[in-house]
Design a protein around this motif. Structure first.
Motif, PDB file in Angstrom:
ATOM      1  N   ARG A  52      10.775  13.231  -1.991  1.00 56.03           N
ATOM      2  CA  ARG A  52       9.401  13.741  -1.959  1.00 56.03           C
ATOM      3  C   ARG A  52       8.590  12.930  -0.962  1.00 56.03           C
ATOM      4  N   LEU A  53       7.924  13.611  -0.044  1.00 58.88           N
ATOM      5  CA  LEU A  53       7.123  12.948   0.977  1.00 58.88           C
ATOM      6  C   LEU A  53       6.069  12.044   0.338  1.00 58.88           C
ATOM      7  N   LEU A  54       5.969  10.810   0.838  1.00 60.49           N
ATOM      8  CA  LEU A  54       4.911   9.899   0.411  1.00 60.49           C
ATOM      9  C   LEU A  54       3.797   9.845   1.450  1.00 60.49           C
ATOM     10  N   ASN A  96       6.448   0.210  -5.122  1.00 61.51           N
ATOM     11  CA  ASN A  96       5.530   1.217  -4.599  1.00 61.51           C
ATOM     12  C   ASN A  96       4.680   0.733  -3.420  1.00 61.51           C
ATOM     13  N   SER A  97       5.155  -0.251  -2.682  1.00 59.39           N
ATOM     14  CA  SER A  97       4.419  -0.742  -1.519  1.00 59.39           C
ATOM     15  C   SER A  97       5.314  -0.704  -0.283  1.00 59.39           C
ATOM     16  N   TYR A  98       4.675  -0.456   0.849  1.00 54.72           N
ATOM     17  CA  TYR A  98       5.376  -0.314   2.122  1.00 54.72           C
ATOM     18  C   TYR A  98       4.615  -1.054   3.208  1.00 54.72           C
ATOM     19  N   SER A 115       0.350  -3.245   8.548  1.00 57.50           N
ATOM     20  CA  SER A 115      -0.548  -2.885   7.456  1.00 57.50           C
ATOM     21  C   SER A 115       0.321  -2.687   6.225  1.00 57.50           C
ATOM     22  N   GLU A 116      -0.300  -2.710   5.066  1.00 51.98           N
ATOM     23  CA  GLU A 116       0.432  -2.475   3.820  1.00 51.98           C
ATOM     24  C   GLU A 116      -0.136  -1.252   3.127  1.00 51.98           C
ATOM     25  N   VAL A 117       0.742  -0.385   2.639  1.00 47.83           N
ATOM     26  CA  VAL A 117       0.353   0.788   1.872  1.00 47.83           C
ATOM     27  C   VAL A 117       0.782   0.563   0.428  1.00 47.83           C
ATOM     28  N   ASN A 118      -0.146   0.720  -0.495  1.00 48.40           N
ATOM     29  CA  ASN A 118       0.152   0.629  -1.921  1.00 48.40           C
ATOM     30  C   ASN A 118       0.064   2.034  -2.490  1.00 48.40           C
ATOM     31  N   MET A 119       1.191   2.604  -2.885  1.00 49.67           N
ATOM     32  CA  MET A 119       1.244   3.962  -3.413  1.00 49.67           C
ATOM     33  C   MET A 119       0.715   4.061  -4.838  1.00 49.67           C
ATOM     34  N   GLY A 120       0.432   2.950  -5.481  1.00 51.17           N
ATOM     35  CA  GLY A 120      -0.147   2.975  -6.826  1.00 51.17           C
ATOM     36  C   GLY A 120      -1.650   3.216  -6.813  1.00 51.17           C
ATOM     37  N   ASN A 122      -5.310   5.214  -5.194  1.00 56.81           N
ATOM     38  CA  ASN A 122      -5.796   6.547  -4.810  1.00 56.81           C
ATOM     39  C   ASN A 122      -5.092   7.658  -5.592  1.00 56.81           C
ATOM     40  N   GLY A 123      -4.953   7.478  -6.875  1.00 62.16           N
ATOM     41  CA  GLY A 123      -4.332   8.496  -7.724  1.00 62.16           C
ATOM     42  C   GLY A 123      -2.874   8.740  -7.410  1.00 62.16           C
ATOM     43  N   GLY A 124      -2.182   7.727  -6.888  1.00 63.48           N
ATOM     44  CA  GLY A 124      -0.768   7.866  -6.555  1.00 63.48           C
ATOM     45  C   GLY A 124      -0.508   8.407  -5.163  1.00 63.48           C
ATOM     46  N   LYS A 125      -1.594   8.676  -4.401  1.00 66.52           N
ATOM     47  CA  LYS A 125      -1.435   9.189  -3.032  1.00 66.52           C
ATOM     48  C   LYS A 125      -1.446   8.063  -2.005  1.00 66.52           C
ATOM     49  N   GLY A 126      -1.723   6.837  -2.427  1.00 66.23           N
ATOM     50  CA  GLY A 126      -1.642   5.677  -1.552  1.00 66.23           C
ATOM     51  C   GLY A 126      -2.937   5.304  -0.877  1.00 66.23           C
TER      52      GLY A 126
END
Length: 129
Positions: A52-54, A96-98, A115-120, A122-126
């Motif tokens: 599933r696309l993140l 859940n981080s990239y 940069s770091e993206v936390n997928m947890g 913004n409501g799971g949208k990162g």
């Protein structure tokens, strides 16, 4: 002797070019045209283990799975004219981080940044931290 294996599907959806993409989640890859990115060169996308696309990025902006720009998802310091402007790497020891590593244009002042993206968030949208 046979073995059963489950492939990881983190690279099953690609976004690139002018709103274009390919979804490899079915037996026959499917063209997709719902992306918001216009990338003349480097870009990257990442999926979860189920395919599933993140999110996807051109090294300058980041879009979530609903094709909305992520909070703080602009001005990542990459360059649209850099051939390999961006790479996405899962953050070690997290689920859940990239990291998004970007490169500037030739002789650009920014060089290589991340940069770091936390997928947890913004409501799971990162969210880009």
């Amino acid at each position: 002797m046979s073995q059963i294996s489950n492939a990881q599907k983190q690279a099953n959806v690609w976004y690139f070019g002018a709103n274009a993409g390919i979804d490899f989640n079915s037996v026959k890859p499917q063209a997709i045209t719902n992306g918001k990115m216009f990338a003349s060169e480097g870009c990257a996308s990442i999926c979860n283990a189920e395919g599933r696309l993140l999110f996807y990025t051109d090294g300058v902006r980041v879009w979530d799975s609903t094709h909305q720009q992520m909070p703080n998802g602009d001005d990542l310091k990459g360059s649209a004219s850099s051939t390999q402007s961006v790479v996405i790497v899962p953050k070690p020891f997290t689920s859940n981080s990239y990291y998004i590593f970007t490169s500037d244009k030739v002789a650009g002042a920014e060089g290589i940044t991340y940069s770091e993206v936390n997928m947890g968030l913004n409501g799971g949208k990162g969210d880009v931290l």
